[in-house]
Design a protein around this motif. Structure first.
Motif, mmCIF file in Angstrom:
data_model
loop_
_atom_site.group_PDB
_atom_site.id
_atom_site.type_symbol
_atom_site.label_atom_id
_atom_site.label_comp_id
_atom_site.label_asym_id
_atom_site.label_seq_id
_atom_site.Cartn_x
_atom_site.Cartn_y
_atom_site.Cartn_z
ATOM 1 N N SER A 105 0.851 -1.197 0.000
ATOM 2 C CA SER A 105 0.000 0.000 0.000
ATOM 3 C C SER A 105 0.881 1.239 0.000
ATOM 4 O O SER A 105 2.034 1.198 0.423
ATOM 5 C CB SER A 105 -0.931 0.000 1.218
ATOM 6 O OG SER A 105 -0.266 0.549 2.328
ATOM 7 N N LEU A 136 -1.569 -1.027 -3.970
ATOM 8 C CA LEU A 136 -2.725 -0.285 -3.464
ATOM 9 C C LEU A 136 -2.357 1.187 -3.339
ATOM 10 O O LEU A 136 -1.353 1.530 -2.721
ATOM 11 C CB LEU A 136 -3.135 -0.836 -2.087
ATOM 12 C CG LEU A 136 -4.324 -0.137 -1.431
ATOM 13 C CD1 LEU A 136 -5.621 -0.446 -2.171
ATOM 14 C CD2 LEU A 136 -4.450 -0.557 0.039
ATOM 15 N N ILE A 203 -7.446 4.399 8.296
ATOM 16 C CA ILE A 203 -6.913 3.676 7.125
ATOM 17 C C ILE A 203 -6.569 2.239 7.520
ATOM 18 O O ILE A 203 -6.901 1.274 6.830
ATOM 19 C CB ILE A 203 -5.638 4.389 6.584
ATOM 20 C CG1 ILE A 203 -5.986 5.761 6.015
ATOM 21 C CG2 ILE A 203 -4.913 3.519 5.568
ATOM 22 C CD1 ILE A 203 -4.775 6.583 5.580
ATOM 23 N N GLN A 207 -8.031 -1.401 6.378
ATOM 24 C CA GLN A 207 -7.142 -2.379 5.734
ATOM 25 C C GLN A 207 -7.082 -3.680 6.534
ATOM 26 O O GLN A 207 -6.945 -4.765 5.960
ATOM 27 C CB GLN A 207 -5.755 -1.763 5.511
ATOM 28 C CG GLN A 207 -5.839 -0.641 4.467
ATOM 29 C CD GLN A 207 -4.518 -0.019 4.099
ATOM 30 O OE1 GLN A 207 -3.469 -0.385 4.614
ATOM 31 N NE2 GLN A 207 -4.554 0.964 3.210
ATOM 32 N N CYS A 228 3.420 3.740 13.360
ATOM 33 C CA CYS A 228 3.300 2.357 12.884
ATOM 34 C C CYS A 228 2.940 1.348 13.970
ATOM 35 O O CYS A 228 2.216 0.388 13.689
ATOM 36 C CB CYS A 228 4.527 1.942 12.086
ATOM 37 S SG CYS A 228 6.061 1.938 12.992
ATOM 38 N N HIS A 282 8.061 3.208 17.646
ATOM 39 C CA HIS A 282 8.807 3.885 16.577
ATOM 40 C C HIS A 282 8.528 5.389 16.708
ATOM 41 O O HIS A 282 7.751 5.984 15.963
ATOM 42 C CB HIS A 282 8.362 3.362 15.211
ATOM 43 C CG HIS A 282 9.001 4.092 14.062
ATOM 44 N ND1 HIS A 282 10.340 3.992 13.772
ATOM 45 C CD2 HIS A 282 8.485 4.934 13.139
ATOM 46 C CE1 HIS A 282 10.612 4.746 12.715
ATOM 47 N NE2 HIS A 282 9.507 5.330 12.319
ATOM 48 N N SER A 333 13.136 9.887 5.141
ATOM 49 C CA SER A 333 13.968 8.811 4.590
ATOM 50 C C SER A 333 13.111 7.849 3.781
ATOM 51 O O SER A 333 12.067 7.397 4.257
ATOM 52 C CB SER A 333 14.656 8.059 5.723
ATOM 53 O OG SER A 333 13.687 7.638 6.654
HETATM 54 N N1 LIG Z 1 8.353 2.842 10.249
HETATM 55 C C1 LIG Z 1 9.353 3.496 9.689
HETATM 56 O O1 LIG Z 1 10.513 3.218 9.955
HETATM 57 C C2 LIG Z 1 9.088 4.610 8.717
HETATM 58 C C3 LIG Z 1 10.169 5.278 8.112
HETATM 59 C C4 LIG Z 1 9.905 6.286 7.184
HETATM 60 C C5 LIG Z 1 8.594 6.636 6.881
HETATM 61 N N2 LIG Z 1 7.563 5.983 7.518
HETATM 62 C C6 LIG Z 1 6.166 6.294 7.220
HETATM 63 O O2 LIG Z 1 5.807 5.654 6.007
HETATM 64 C C7 LIG Z 1 4.695 6.333 5.428
HETATM 65 C C8 LIG Z 1 4.910 6.529 3.947
HETATM 66 O O3 LIG Z 1 6.059 7.295 3.698
HETATM 67 P P1 LIG Z 1 6.410 7.792 2.214
HETATM 68 O O4 LIG Z 1 7.655 8.612 2.326
HETATM 69 O O5 LIG Z 1 6.391 6.675 1.248
HETATM 70 O O6 LIG Z 1 5.176 8.766 1.979
HETATM 71 P P2 LIG Z 1 4.595 9.336 0.600
HETATM 72 O O7 LIG Z 1 3.743 10.500 0.994
HETATM 73 O O8 LIG Z 1 5.668 9.538 -0.401
HETATM 74 O O9 LIG Z 1 3.662 8.162 0.083
HETATM 75 C C9 LIG Z 1 2.511 7.755 0.733
HETATM 76 C C10 LIG Z 1 1.579 7.253 -0.329
HETATM 77 O O10 LIG Z 1 0.475 6.635 0.326
HETATM 78 C C11 LIG Z 1 -0.700 6.951 -0.389
HETATM 79 N N3 LIG Z 1 -1.841 6.743 0.476
HETATM 80 C C12 LIG Z 1 -2.427 7.606 1.341
HETATM 81 N N4 LIG Z 1 -3.494 7.036 1.914
HETATM 82 C C13 LIG Z 1 -3.583 5.786 1.407
HETATM 83 C C14 LIG Z 1 -4.473 4.724 1.607
HETATM 84 N N5 LIG Z 1 -5.511 4.828 2.421
HETATM 85 N N6 LIG Z 1 -4.265 3.568 0.920
HETATM 86 C C15 LIG Z 1 -3.236 3.462 0.085
HETATM 87 N N7 LIG Z 1 -2.363 4.437 -0.163
HETATM 88 C C16 LIG Z 1 -2.532 5.597 0.500
HETATM 89 C C17 LIG Z 1 -0.483 8.390 -0.827
HETATM 90 O O11 LIG Z 1 -1.299 8.721 -1.927
HETATM 91 C C18 LIG Z 1 0.996 8.361 -1.206
HETATM 92 O O12 LIG Z 1 1.182 7.998 -2.554
HETATM 93 C C19 LIG Z 1 4.545 7.630 6.242
HETATM 94 O O13 LIG Z 1 3.509 7.427 7.186
HETATM 95 C C20 LIG Z 1 5.869 7.740 6.967
HETATM 96 O O14 LIG Z 1 5.747 8.484 8.179
HETATM 97 C C21 LIG Z 1 7.800 4.977 8.411
#
Ligand SMILES: NC(=O)c1ccc[n+]([C@@H]2O[C@H](COP(=O)([O-])OP(=O)(O)OC[C@H]3O[C@@H](n4cnc5c(N)ncnc54)[C@H](O)[C@@H]3O)[C@@H](O)[C@H]2O)c1
Length: 442
Positions: A105, A136, A203, A207, A228, A282, A333
Motif C-alpha cells: 500500500s 494499493l 486507514i 485495511q 506504525c 517507533h 527517509s
Molecule cells: N516505520 C518506519 O521506519 C518509517 C520510516 C519512514 C517513513 N515511515 C512512514 O511511512 C509512510 C509513507 O512514507 P512515504 O515517504 O512513502 O510517503 P509518501 O507521501 O511519499 O507516500 C505515501 C503514499 O500513500 C498513499 N496513500 C495515502 N493514503 C492511502 C491509503 N488509504 N491507501 C493506500 N495508499 C494511501 C499516498 O497517496 C501516497 O502515494 C509515512 O507514514 C511515513 O511516516 C515509516
C-alpha cells in the motif's frame, strides 16, 4: 527481455522470449527460453488493472501461447500487461517456486518507489521465487500508480509475473501472503499527534478488515505508515481471523541506524555489530539497547568505554536521526526505509544467524519481559526462516534500560487509549504524555 519470436494465428500467438537476464542458478543464461503467460484477473476491478503474468522456464522449443480477441480489445490496461497469452498447462514450469503474492500500500509513494524494485528483482525472496505485486494506492495517487506499473514493466524483471493496481483493499489484498502497509497520511501543519492517530488509524482499521476478509489466512503484515506501532495494533484488532503474531510494525530502520552509530564509534565495520534491539515505539521514546548489543561478539559496554556517550548521545542520535535527515534532505527517509523493509522481510524468510536476533514491533501478549499486554512493541526476535518468529529470552535489563522501556510503554498505552474507537474497545480517551515527534518528522 526482448521478444525473440511472436507469430499470430486466428486464436493463437506464439510468444517466446529469450532472456539474457534470468537469475535462476539452475539455468543456463544463454540457452534458456522464457515462456510467458498473461491473463486477466478472474475478478477485474473497473478502476484497477489486473494482469497476471506467469513465466515458465523451459529448455524445450518455443511453447505455443494464445492471444484472444478479448485481450486485444482491452481498453483499461496498458503496455505488456494488456496482452493475454495462455500456455498449455504442461508447458508451465516445474522448476521454479509457486508464485508469491505481495501487496504494497502507498505504492506510488517515496518508500515504495525504492522497495518495489527490490522485491521484483528477487532480493528478498531469492532468485527462484516468482512474485506478483498488488499495488494499493489512494484515489489521488491512482494515475501515479499507473506510472509505477509502467516502470516495473520497463524493468523487465524475469521474476515479476503479475502487477495489479487498485484503490480498493478488498480487491488488492485478495489471497496475498505478504502485506506491506506503507500508505498513510503525513502529519499536516498544526495537526496534533492525536489527530494523526485518528486519521491514519482509520486507514489501518479498514485495511485490517480487508485483510481479514480476503487475504491468505497466514498473511504476514508489516506496517510502515506512521504511527506504525499503533497502526499495527489497530490493523490486527480489525483482523481477528489472522494470528496477531503475524503483524509487525517496522522498527528495522531504527535498528540499522543504531548499528551504524555503534560501528562508527567503535571504529569497526557495521557487520561486526550484532544483537541490536530497539525496544518500544517507533517514536522518539524508542530505546536502542546498548546493554545487550555486541561488537565482534563482545558486549558493547566493554568495547565502547564512554558510557556517557552511550546513554546520552548515542540514544538521542538514533531517536532523532529521521528528523536530522529531513533537515538535510528536505524529505523523510525513503531509500533506507525501503532497505530496512527488505531487511525485515529477509529476517523472517531466512534463519537468524546463531546467537543473533533482530528487532520488530510485535504483539506483546505472552512476552517474557513483563511489558504490558495487548500493544505492539519493538522487541528482539529470532526466526527459523519460515515467516514466523519467537521472542528472545536471554536478554538482560538494568535500571537505565527498564526506565526507558517504561516510558515508551506508557506512550504506547496512551496511544492505545486514543484509538479505542478503532480497536473495538469503546470510547477513545486521549491523554498522550507528550506530543513526541516521529523519527521522520520535524
Ligand atoms: N516505520 C518506519 O521506519 C518509517 C520510516 C519512514 C517513513 N515511515 C512512514 O511511512 C509512510 C509513507 O512514507 P512515504 O515517504 O512513502 O510517503 P509518501 O507521501 O511519499 O507516500 C505515501 C503514499 O500513500 C498513499 N496513500 C495515502 N493514503 C492511502 C491509503 N488509504 N491507501 C493506500 N495508499 C494511501 C499516498 O497517496 C501516497 O502515494 C509515512 O507514514 C511515513 O511516516 C515509516
Amino acid at each position: 527481455m526482448s521478444v525473440a519470436d511472436l507469430t499470430t494465428s486466428p486464436v493463437a500467438s506464439t510468444y517466446t522470449k529469450t532472456s539474457s537476464r534470468l537469475p535462476s542458478p539452475q539455468l543456463s543464461l544463454s540457452s534458456t527460453r522464457l515462456s510467458v503467460h498473461f491473463s486477466r484477473s478472474p475478478r477485474p476491478n473497473p478502476r484497477a488493472q489486473n494482469f497476471k503474468i506467469t513465466c515458465s522456464v523451459n529448455q524445450a522449443p518455443s511453447p505455443v501461447a494464445v492471444q484472444t480477441e478479448e485481450a486485444k480489445n482491452k481498453s483499461e490496461c496498458f503496455g505488456v500487461f494488456c496482452q493475454t497469452y495462455d500456455l498449455k498447462a504442461e508447458e508451465e514450469t516445474k522448476s521454479w517456486k509457486k508464485l508469491i503474492n505481495v501487496a504494497v500500500s502507498g505504492a506510488a509513494g517515496m518508500i515504495s518507489n525504492h522497495l518495489l524494485f527490490k522485491l521484483a528483482s528477487g532480493e528478498v525472496f531469492g532468485p527462484d521465487q516468482p512474485i506478483a505485486l498488488k499495488l494499493l494506492g489512494s484515489e489521488r495517487s491512482f494515475q501515479a500508480l499507473e506510472g509505477v506499473a509502467m516502470e516495473l514493466e520497463d524493468s523487465l524483471y524475469p521474476l515479476l509475473r503479475e502487477v495489479s493496481i487498485g484503490i480498493n483493499p478488498y480487491e488488492v489484498f485478495e489471497d496475498v501472503e505478504w502485506a506491506l502497509l506503507i500508505g498513510a497520511k503525513p502529519r499536516g501543519p498544526g495537526m496534533e499527534r492525536a489527530g494523526l492517530l485518528d486519521i491514519n488509524g482509520q486507514i489501518f482499521a479498514e485495511q485490517g478488515k480487508a485483510l481479514n476478509a480476503v487475504a491468505s489466512r497466514n498473511v504476514k503484515v508489516i506496517v510502515v505508515g506512521n504511527p506504525c506501532n499503533t497502526n499495527a495494533l489497530i490493523c490486527l484488532k480489525n483482523a481477528p481471523n489472522i494470528p496477531a503474531k503475524n503483524f509487525h510494525a517496522l522498527t528495522r530502520l531504527d535498528e540499522n541506524r543504531a548499528k551504524c552509530q555503534l560501528a562508527l564509534k567503535a571504529g569497526v565495520f557495521y557487520d561486526k555489530v550484532s544483537n541490536m534491539t530497539i525496544w518500544g515505539n517507533h517514536s522518539t521514546t524508542q530505546v536502542p539497547d546498548f546493554l545487550n548489543a555486541r561488537i565482534n561478539g563482545v558486549p558493547v559496554k566493554e568495547v565502547i568505554k564512554d558510557h556517557k556517550w552511550l546513554e546520552e548521545e548515542f540514544t538521542e542520535k538514533v531517536q532523532k536521526r529521521g528528523g536530522v535527515l529531513i533537515q538535510k534532505w528536505g524529505r523523510s527517509s525513503a531509500a533506507s526505509t525501503a532497505v530496512s523493509i527488505a531487511d525485515a522481510m529477509k529476517s523472517l524468510v531466512t534463519p537468524t544467524p546463531e546467537g543473533d536476533w533482530f528487532s520488530s514491533g510485535v504483539y506483546t501478549n505472552g512476552n517474557p519481559y513483563g511489558i504490558a499486554q495487548d500493544i505492539v512493541f519493538s522487541m528482539p526476535c529470532r526466526s527459523k526462516g519460515d515467516g514466523d518468529y519467537e521472542l528472545v529470552k536471554d536478554v538482560t535489563f538494568d535500571e537505565y534500560l527498564l526506565k526507558r522501556i517504561a516510558k515508551s510503554e506508557a506512550e504506547l498505552l496512551a496511544e492505545k487509549r486514543c484509538v479505542a474507537h478503532l480497536t473495538g474497545e469503546g470510547v477513545a480517551f486521549c491523554d498522550l504524555p507528550e506530543d513526541t515527534m516521529l523519527p521522520g518528522e520535524m
